[in-house]
Design a protein around this motif. Structure first.
Motif, PDB file in Angstrom:
ATOM      1  N   ALA A  37       0.983  -1.124  -0.072  1.00  0.00           N
ATOM      2  CA  ALA A  37       0.065   0.048   0.100  1.00  0.00           C
ATOM      3  C   ALA A  37       0.838   1.376   0.141  1.00  0.00           C
ATOM      4  CB  ALA A  37      -0.997   0.176   1.270  1.00  0.00           C
ATOM      5  N   LEU A  38       1.856   1.350   0.917  1.00  0.00           N
ATOM      6  CA  LEU A  38       2.877   2.501   0.885  1.00  0.00           C
ATOM      7  C   LEU A  38       3.279   2.667  -0.460  1.00  0.00           C
ATOM      8  CD1 LEU A  38       4.843   1.873   3.994  1.00  0.00           C
ATOM      9  CD2 LEU A  38       3.061   3.497   3.638  1.00  0.00           C
ATOM     10  N   ASP A  52      -7.600  -2.013   5.762  1.00  0.00           N
ATOM     11  CA  ASP A  52      -7.843  -2.889   7.266  1.00  0.00           C
ATOM     12  C   ASP A  52      -6.460  -2.263   8.091  1.00  0.00           C
ATOM     13  OD1 ASP A  52      -8.720  -4.715   8.581  1.00  0.00           O
ATOM     14  OD2 ASP A  52      -7.816  -6.412   7.469  1.00  0.00           O
ATOM     15  N   VAL A  53      -6.998  -2.711   9.282  1.00  0.00           N
ATOM     16  CA  VAL A  53      -5.904  -2.588  10.372  1.00  0.00           C
ATOM     17  C   VAL A  53      -5.027  -3.723  10.336  1.00  0.00           C
ATOM     18  CG1 VAL A  53      -5.412  -2.358  12.745  1.00  0.00           C
ATOM     19  CG2 VAL A  53      -7.054  -0.996  11.495  1.00  0.00           C
ATOM     20  N   MET A  54      -5.528  -5.157  10.552  1.00  0.00           N
ATOM     21  CA  MET A  54      -5.003  -6.326  10.957  1.00  0.00           C
ATOM     22  C   MET A  54      -4.195  -6.895   9.504  1.00  0.00           C
ATOM     23  SD  MET A  54      -5.050  -6.341  13.995  1.00  0.00           S
ATOM     24  CE  MET A  54      -3.958  -8.041  14.325  1.00  0.00           C
ATOM     25  N   MET A  55      -3.117  -6.440   9.019  1.00  0.00           N
ATOM     26  CA  MET A  55      -2.490  -7.186   7.542  1.00  0.00           C
ATOM     27  C   MET A  55      -1.141  -7.782   7.834  1.00  0.00           C
ATOM     28  SD  MET A  55      -3.850  -4.182   5.278  1.00  0.00           S
ATOM     29  CE  MET A  55      -2.872  -3.051   6.156  1.00  0.00           C
ATOM     30  N   PRO A  56      -0.676  -8.574   7.198  1.00  0.00           N
ATOM     31  CA  PRO A  56       0.570  -9.046   7.106  1.00  0.00           C
ATOM     32  C   PRO A  56       1.728  -8.014   6.797  1.00  0.00           C
ATOM     33  CG  PRO A  56      -0.364  -9.867   5.167  1.00  0.00           C
ATOM     34  CD  PRO A  56      -1.421  -9.283   5.995  1.00  0.00           C
ATOM     35  N   LYS A  57       2.985  -8.188   7.355  1.00  0.00           N
ATOM     36  CA  LYS A  57       3.982  -7.237   6.750  1.00  0.00           C
ATOM     37  C   LYS A  57       3.987  -6.037   7.526  1.00  0.00           C
ATOM     38  CE  LYS A  57       4.994  -9.432   2.283  1.00  0.00           C
ATOM     39  NZ  LYS A  57       5.130  -8.961   0.579  1.00  0.00           N
ATOM     40  N   ILE A  58       3.123  -5.132   7.253  1.00  0.00           N
ATOM     41  CA  ILE A  58       2.909  -3.898   8.004  1.00  0.00           C
ATOM     42  C   ILE A  58       1.565  -3.660   8.159  1.00  0.00           C
ATOM     43  CG2 ILE A  58       3.158  -1.298   7.926  1.00  0.00           C
ATOM     44  CD1 ILE A  58       5.298  -1.775   6.085  1.00  0.00           C
ATOM     45  N   SER A  59       0.905  -3.608   9.520  1.00  0.00           N
ATOM     46  CA  SER A  59      -0.295  -3.378   9.777  1.00  0.00           C
ATOM     47  C   SER A  59      -0.866  -1.965   9.420  1.00  0.00           C
ATOM     48  CB  SER A  59      -0.438  -3.321  11.322  1.00  0.00           C
ATOM     49  OG  SER A  59       0.130  -2.129  12.009  1.00  0.00           O
ATOM     50  N   GLY A  60      -2.037  -1.919   9.217  1.00  0.00           N
ATOM     51  CA  GLY A  60      -2.899  -0.722   9.100  1.00  0.00           C
ATOM     52  C   GLY A  60      -2.330   0.696   9.824  1.00  0.00           C
ATOM     53  N   ASP A  62       0.668   1.114  11.456  1.00  0.00           N
ATOM     54  CA  ASP A  62       2.048   1.328  11.047  1.00  0.00           C
ATOM     55  C   ASP A  62       1.861   2.146   9.510  1.00  0.00           C
ATOM     56  OD1 ASP A  62       2.899   0.296  13.560  1.00  0.00           O
ATOM     57  OD2 ASP A  62       3.493  -1.553  12.707  1.00  0.00           O
ATOM     58  N   MET A  63       1.077   1.776   8.687  1.00  0.00           N
ATOM     59  CA  MET A  63       0.898   2.084   7.427  1.00  0.00           C
ATOM     60  C   MET A  63       0.476   3.577   7.485  1.00  0.00           C
ATOM     61  SD  MET A  63      -1.721   1.125   4.484  1.00  0.00           S
ATOM     62  CE  MET A  63      -2.875   2.117   5.388  1.00  0.00           C
ATOM     63  N   LEU A  64      -0.365   3.736   8.311  1.00  0.00           N
ATOM     64  CA  LEU A  64      -1.185   5.102   8.463  1.00  0.00           C
ATOM     65  C   LEU A  64      -0.071   6.051   9.205  1.00  0.00           C
ATOM     66  CD1 LEU A  64      -3.390   7.047   8.514  1.00  0.00           C
ATOM     67  CD2 LEU A  64      -3.971   6.123  10.789  1.00  0.00           C
ATOM     68  N   ASP A  65       0.799   5.562   9.927  1.00  0.00           N
ATOM     69  CA  ASP A  65       1.791   6.516  10.792  1.00  0.00           C
ATOM     70  C   ASP A  65       2.897   6.855   9.669  1.00  0.00           C
ATOM     71  OD1 ASP A  65       3.284   7.689  12.608  1.00  0.00           O
ATOM     72  OD2 ASP A  65       4.381   5.716  13.444  1.00  0.00           O
ATOM     73  N   ILE A  66       3.233   5.854   8.778  1.00  0.00           N
ATOM     74  CA  ILE A  66       4.268   6.178   7.686  1.00  0.00           C
ATOM     75  C   ILE A  66       3.563   7.152   6.736  1.00  0.00           C
ATOM     76  CG2 ILE A  66       5.874   5.323   5.941  1.00  0.00           C
ATOM     77  CD1 ILE A  66       5.931   2.738   7.553  1.00  0.00           C
ATOM     78  N   LEU A  67       2.403   6.998   6.370  1.00  0.00           N
ATOM     79  CA  LEU A  67       1.829   7.809   5.402  1.00  0.00           C
ATOM     80  C   LEU A  67       1.812   9.530   5.884  1.00  0.00           C
ATOM     81  CD1 LEU A  67      -1.437   5.960   4.347  1.00  0.00           C
ATOM     82  CD2 LEU A  67       0.485   6.350   2.850  1.00  0.00           C
ATOM     83  N   GLY A  93      -6.164   4.939  16.260  1.00  0.00           N
ATOM     84  CA  GLY A  93      -6.420   5.155  14.704  1.00  0.00           C
ATOM     85  C   GLY A  93      -6.629   6.692  14.701  1.00  0.00           C
ATOM     86  N   GLU A  94      -7.392   7.216  15.528  1.00  0.00           N
ATOM     87  CA  GLU A  94      -7.649   8.674  15.255  1.00  0.00           C
ATOM     88  C   GLU A  94      -6.309   9.530  15.724  1.00  0.00           C
ATOM     89  OE1 GLU A  94     -10.938   9.387  17.923  1.00  0.00           O
ATOM     90  OE2 GLU A  94     -12.546   8.612  16.500  1.00  0.00           O
ATOM     91  N   SER A  95      -5.493   9.158  16.735  1.00  0.00           N
ATOM     92  CA  SER A  95      -4.547   9.860  17.041  1.00  0.00           C
ATOM     93  C   SER A  95      -3.391   9.594  15.961  1.00  0.00           C
ATOM     94  CB  SER A  95      -3.834   9.228  18.442  1.00  0.00           C
ATOM     95  OG  SER A  95      -3.202   7.883  18.088  1.00  0.00           O
ATOM     96  N   LEU A  96      -3.431   8.804  15.037  1.00  0.00           N
ATOM     97  CA  LEU A  96      -2.383   8.682  14.157  1.00  0.00           C
ATOM     98  C   LEU A  96      -2.616   9.404  12.792  1.00  0.00           C
ATOM     99  CD1 LEU A  96      -1.532   4.751  14.325  1.00  0.00           C
ATOM    100  CD2 LEU A  96      -0.112   6.845  14.617  1.00  0.00           C
ATOM    101  N   GLY A  97      -4.028   9.994  12.742  1.00  0.00           N
ATOM    102  CA  GLY A  97      -4.614  10.879  11.633  1.00  0.00           C
ATOM    103  C   GLY A  97      -5.673  10.119  10.922  1.00  0.00           C
ATOM    104  N   ALA A  98      -6.085   9.122  11.266  1.00  0.00           N
ATOM    105  CA  ALA A  98      -7.352   8.504  10.423  1.00  0.00           C
ATOM    106  C   ALA A  98      -8.455   9.438  10.661  1.00  0.00           C
ATOM    107  CB  ALA A  98      -7.649   7.322  11.133  1.00  0.00           C
ATOM    108  N   ASP A  99      -9.113   9.708   9.266  1.00  0.00           N
ATOM    109  CA  ASP A  99     -10.134  10.455   9.042  1.00  0.00           C
ATOM    110  C   ASP A  99     -11.636   9.849   9.693  1.00  0.00           C
ATOM    111  OD1 ASP A  99      -9.410  12.672   7.060  1.00  0.00           O
ATOM    112  OD2 ASP A  99      -8.276  11.206   6.577  1.00  0.00           O
ATOM    113  N   ARG A 100     -11.641   8.441   9.413  1.00  0.00           N
ATOM    114  CA  ARG A 100     -12.945   7.820  10.068  1.00  0.00           C
ATOM    115  C   ARG A 100     -12.216   6.460  10.544  1.00  0.00           C
ATOM    116  NH1 ARG A 100     -17.861   9.698   8.356  1.00  0.00           N
ATOM    117  NH2 ARG A 100     -17.658  11.957   8.511  1.00  0.00           N
ATOM    118  N   TYR A 101     -12.771   5.714  11.421  1.00  0.00           N
ATOM    119  CA  TYR A 101     -12.471   4.805  12.017  1.00  0.00           C
ATOM    120  C   TYR A 101     -13.843   3.778  12.051  1.00  0.00           C
ATOM    121  CZ  TYR A 101     -10.127   0.928  15.051  1.00  0.00           C
ATOM    122  OH  TYR A 101      -9.632  -0.130  15.502  1.00  0.00           O
TER     123      TYR A 101
END
Length: 213
Positions: A37-38, A52-60, A62-67, A93-101
């Protein structure tokens, strides 16, 4: 037209969401995990990521934090979806910057579609949907207007001269000489010199004048 990226490791769910959002008029790109995704986000620059949040390699998460830490992707809107319904996960999720959860067990596909419209802000007050947002329209390159030229008939002066080869004609038939009238019977010398004298026929056989009786 807005571009939406779906990040889901479940092939069936990814396909279902992709079909449904395509029907809404969105352009869809997908990824199977956070790592993919990145890379796709940097390349495709989607307007929205549904992940999704629960994913292999990088979780949702962690992905959001990098984005949010990457200048090229930090302004992309993100909707996080998870099976975890705990409040601390929502807060994270909201603290990392998600627009909706969203919690998967509490929403259906139509609920997800409605949230996508709300986050992108493409739903008008009367309920009509315009998947092409003003921001995206401004970013799209202008399409050159196609001008169709209608061919016109060239003037006689502009038309090329065509060499015309004369067609051979048959010579006119020779004139037929007029039919000469039959010669008058030969008269005797006496008749010729003396019109009053009786005309005697010429003996055709001997060529002499027969005496009158």
């Amino acid at each position: 037209m807005s571009k939406v990226m779906l990040v889901e490791d479940d092939d069936s769910l990814r396909e279902i969401y992709s079909i449904r959002l395509t029907a809404e008029g969105y352009t869809i790109v997908t990824a199977k995990d956070g790592e993919e995704a990145l890379a796709v986000a940097v390349r495709e620059r989607p307007d929205l990521i549904v992940s999704d949040v629960m994913m292999p390699k990088i979780s949702g998460f962690d992905m959001l934090d990098i984005l949010r830490s990457t200048p090229e992707t930090q302004n992309i809107k993100v909707i996080m979806m998870t099976a975890l319904s705990s409040e601390d996960q929502r807060v994270r999720g909201e603290s990392l910057g998600a627009d909706r959860y969203l919690v998967k067990s509490q929403v259906g596909i139509e609920d997800v579609v409605n949230v996508v419209h709300d986050v992108l802000g493409d739903r008008a007050a009367d309920g009509t949907i315009n998947p092409s947002t003003p921001a995206n329209d401004a970013a799209m390159p202008a399409v050159a207007e196609t001008v169709i030229e209608v061919p016109t008939t060239p003037s006689p002066a502009a038309m090329p001269q065509t060499l015309v080869t004369p067609t051979p004609t048959m010579p006119a038939p020779a004139p037929v000489p007029p039919v000469q009238p039959a010669a008058a019977p030969v008269q005797s010398v006496e008749a010729a010199t003396n019109p009053a004298a009786p005309v005697s026929p010429v003996d055709g056989a001997a060529g002499t004048v027969s005496p009158m009786a």
